[in-house]
Design an enzyme around this catalytic site. Sequence first.
Site, mmCIF file in Angstrom:
data_model
loop_
_atom_site.group_PDB
_atom_site.id
_atom_site.type_symbol
_atom_site.label_atom_id
_atom_site.label_comp_id
_atom_site.label_asym_id
_atom_site.label_seq_id
_atom_site.Cartn_x
_atom_site.Cartn_y
_atom_site.Cartn_z
ATOM 1 N N ASP A 165 0.824 -1.206 0.000
ATOM 2 C CA ASP A 165 0.000 0.000 0.000
ATOM 3 C C ASP A 165 0.861 1.260 0.000
ATOM 4 O O ASP A 165 0.479 2.300 -0.540
ATOM 5 C CB ASP A 165 -0.948 0.011 1.207
ATOM 6 C CG ASP A 165 -0.184 0.077 2.531
ATOM 7 O OD1 ASP A 165 0.655 -0.809 2.744
ATOM 8 O OD2 ASP A 165 -0.448 1.003 3.306
ATOM 9 N N GLN A 166 2.058 1.157 0.588
ATOM 10 C CA GLN A 166 2.949 2.322 0.597
ATOM 11 C C GLN A 166 3.588 2.569 -0.766
ATOM 12 O O GLN A 166 4.046 3.677 -1.058
ATOM 13 C CB GLN A 166 4.055 2.122 1.650
ATOM 14 C CG GLN A 166 3.541 2.165 3.081
ATOM 15 C CD GLN A 166 4.637 1.815 4.082
ATOM 16 O OE1 GLN A 166 5.581 1.093 3.761
ATOM 17 N NE2 GLN A 166 4.503 2.318 5.305
ATOM 18 N N GLN A 167 3.628 1.531 -1.595
ATOM 19 C CA GLN A 167 4.213 1.684 -2.924
ATOM 20 C C GLN A 167 3.260 2.365 -3.899
ATOM 21 O O GLN A 167 3.680 2.844 -4.957
ATOM 22 C CB GLN A 167 4.618 0.316 -3.492
ATOM 23 C CG GLN A 167 5.730 -0.353 -2.707
ATOM 24 C CD GLN A 167 6.089 -1.718 -3.277
ATOM 25 O OE1 GLN A 167 5.806 -2.010 -4.439
ATOM 26 N NE2 GLN A 167 6.698 -2.568 -2.463
ATOM 27 N N CYS A 168 1.985 2.437 -3.576
ATOM 28 C CA CYS A 168 1.002 3.067 -4.460
ATOM 29 C C CYS A 168 1.112 4.588 -4.368
ATOM 30 O O CYS A 168 1.271 5.142 -3.281
ATOM 31 C CB CYS A 168 -0.415 2.632 -4.091
ATOM 32 S SG CYS A 168 -0.711 0.870 -4.302
ATOM 33 N N THR A 169 1.033 5.246 -5.516
ATOM 34 C CA THR A 169 1.046 6.707 -5.546
ATOM 35 C C THR A 169 -0.297 7.238 -5.068
ATOM 36 O O THR A 169 -1.343 6.878 -5.595
ATOM 37 C CB THR A 169 1.310 7.214 -6.976
ATOM 38 O OG1 THR A 169 2.534 6.649 -7.450
ATOM 39 C CG2 THR A 169 1.404 8.725 -7.004
#
Length: 650
Positions: free
Chosen positions: A508-512
């Site tokens: 989820d942290q990798q999503c912009t």
Amino acid sequence: MRGVNNLTNWGPTTRFLVGSTGLDEAKKDIYGRYTYREDVGTVFEVDGTSFNKLPETEQHYINVKGTLINVNKLEDFKQSDKSILLNNSGEEDLKKYRYYYWFGFPCRNQPTVYMNDEPVSITTIFNEQQLEQLNKGFNSLDLTQRHYFTITKNNDSITVDTLSKILDPKKQVESIKGIDLSMIYFAFTDPSGTSSPGWPMRLFIAALLDHCPDLYNTDINIIGLRCSANGSLQKSQVYNIKIPQISETSKGSAGWVGWERNEKGAFGPKLAVMSSSMDPIKLAESSSDLNMRLMKWRLVPELDLDVMKRTKCLLLGAGTLGCHVARNLLAWGFRNITFVDNAKVSYSNPTRQVLYTHQDCLNGGQKKAEAAANSLKAILPTVNSKSIFAHIPMPGYPVGEDLMEEMYNNVKLITDAIVEHDVVFLLLDSREARWLPTVIAALHGKIVINAALGFDSYLVMRHGVGLNVAGAGGEGLRAATVPGGRLGCYFCNDVTAPGNTFAERTLDQQCTVTRPGVAAIAGALAVEMLAALLQHPLGVEAPAVYNPDNKEIDSVDDGILGSVPHSIRGFLHSYQTVLPTCAKFTQCIACSDVVLNAYKDKGTEFLLKVFESGKYLERITGLEELHISAEMNDMLAFSDDEDQGNIDNE
């Protein structure tokens, strides 16, 4: 005009001959119109409104009435005697002829008149106050009287009258004696955009001589009134015409001329292919550029529409930014767009990424680049949109043996695509993904437009193109502007090499994550920046100012669409925008000479070292030594403070 003796209704009319099939051979009334056009030259317009019972009225346009003649067979048109038709038309009525189609502007070929001198501007004859009187008088005329009229100059006073006020319309032949021709200017609405008068002047003189034979062997003043879009009459021309003595030879040889030349410069008809105007794809192509043509005609005459069509754009990234950039490119008239992406359309994409629909998400999702290219063709079938499915190798992402061949193929695909295109848009998710395209584009001298998003902020910038880094620093910093070739790239403000920003991040942290409007704003600004750059007289060398608020900056640096900033940083939470400018950094880890030369000389060997660790870039550019020097200065500063503190305590 309908009879030269009817001076109250003087005005050019036209006759059209139309070759078509399945139509009754009947005459119909038709309207055309003309105006003075400074930007595109002389224009006579006939469109769909020409068949209305009453002509469309628009400011500064002059409507003319004509006749449409239909013939059923092309052979009938070809076999018709064009000279007889023109002569009959001229003798019967000063009208106009058209169709298969062929425009004719009937005018007597005798007598031949001469200009005594070169035409002069109306501003040399009338002062500003008189021009205002002239404009007011012209606008007070009835619409049917604005084709031909008279202007009387009596000291400082200007009077605009219909021809019937000067010449008696009840008499077929009126003597000109008793009229002071030095005070009278015969005037007509002139569509010409050159120093030569437009075709209505020939008709005017012919009609005047038919009605007033005493004008032979005299000099008369004629004004070609040219009213610009803003109502100015400054472009109007004044002609001093010498009319020779009429001769019996001239009377006997008088005929009618006026057939228009075709595209080859020869006398002959033109062909209107109706299928081209009825084909929905061709209609879409011509209609899609309407806004651009209106911009050029009404607001920016210097706008070069062809440069947009010629420019090939490469979009690295087909996500939210890529979709918005592509749509704005279409609106600006760009017709060569290629997408590069290695992802597939997911169910979360269509609501934010405007080129995708729910159908693109089914069956595992269509490739984004392919779906985006197809979507553009669905919007405008004539666009040349392509897709490339490729992954961009990045610093800090080591390449294993099993992925080596794939890496080679991806680097070749990216390199070939950049070389084949004129502009590269960097619309990628991470900082490290922008490094390799930046290096390749800088090496090949391509225009780069970079766009990056935060949660509620954005950055849009152009990279410097054309000049080497050497000597860019000091000179640029001392000047008020930085030449386009010496502007910094996306990495010039960094003192650290890019690395794996996704390491140790959860999915989820990798999503912009951005506010929905940020991508639309940044995408639009990226395209506007490119448009302004392409329309600037200096092109890629268009300078960027350090301080846009500096009132001493010369506006000569602006292009036809305004100035072109180096970068635009926007903050949606405060609705603020700033325009930072920086020159190239001699130790940049992307566009510096040392990096470009290393890549040019060692190629893949150099790239593998960078992919293994971005720290390699810091070593070869000298940033590593810069870090050590900075740390040492911090330690010395700390030591000095500590010593000083001991002294104070003692």
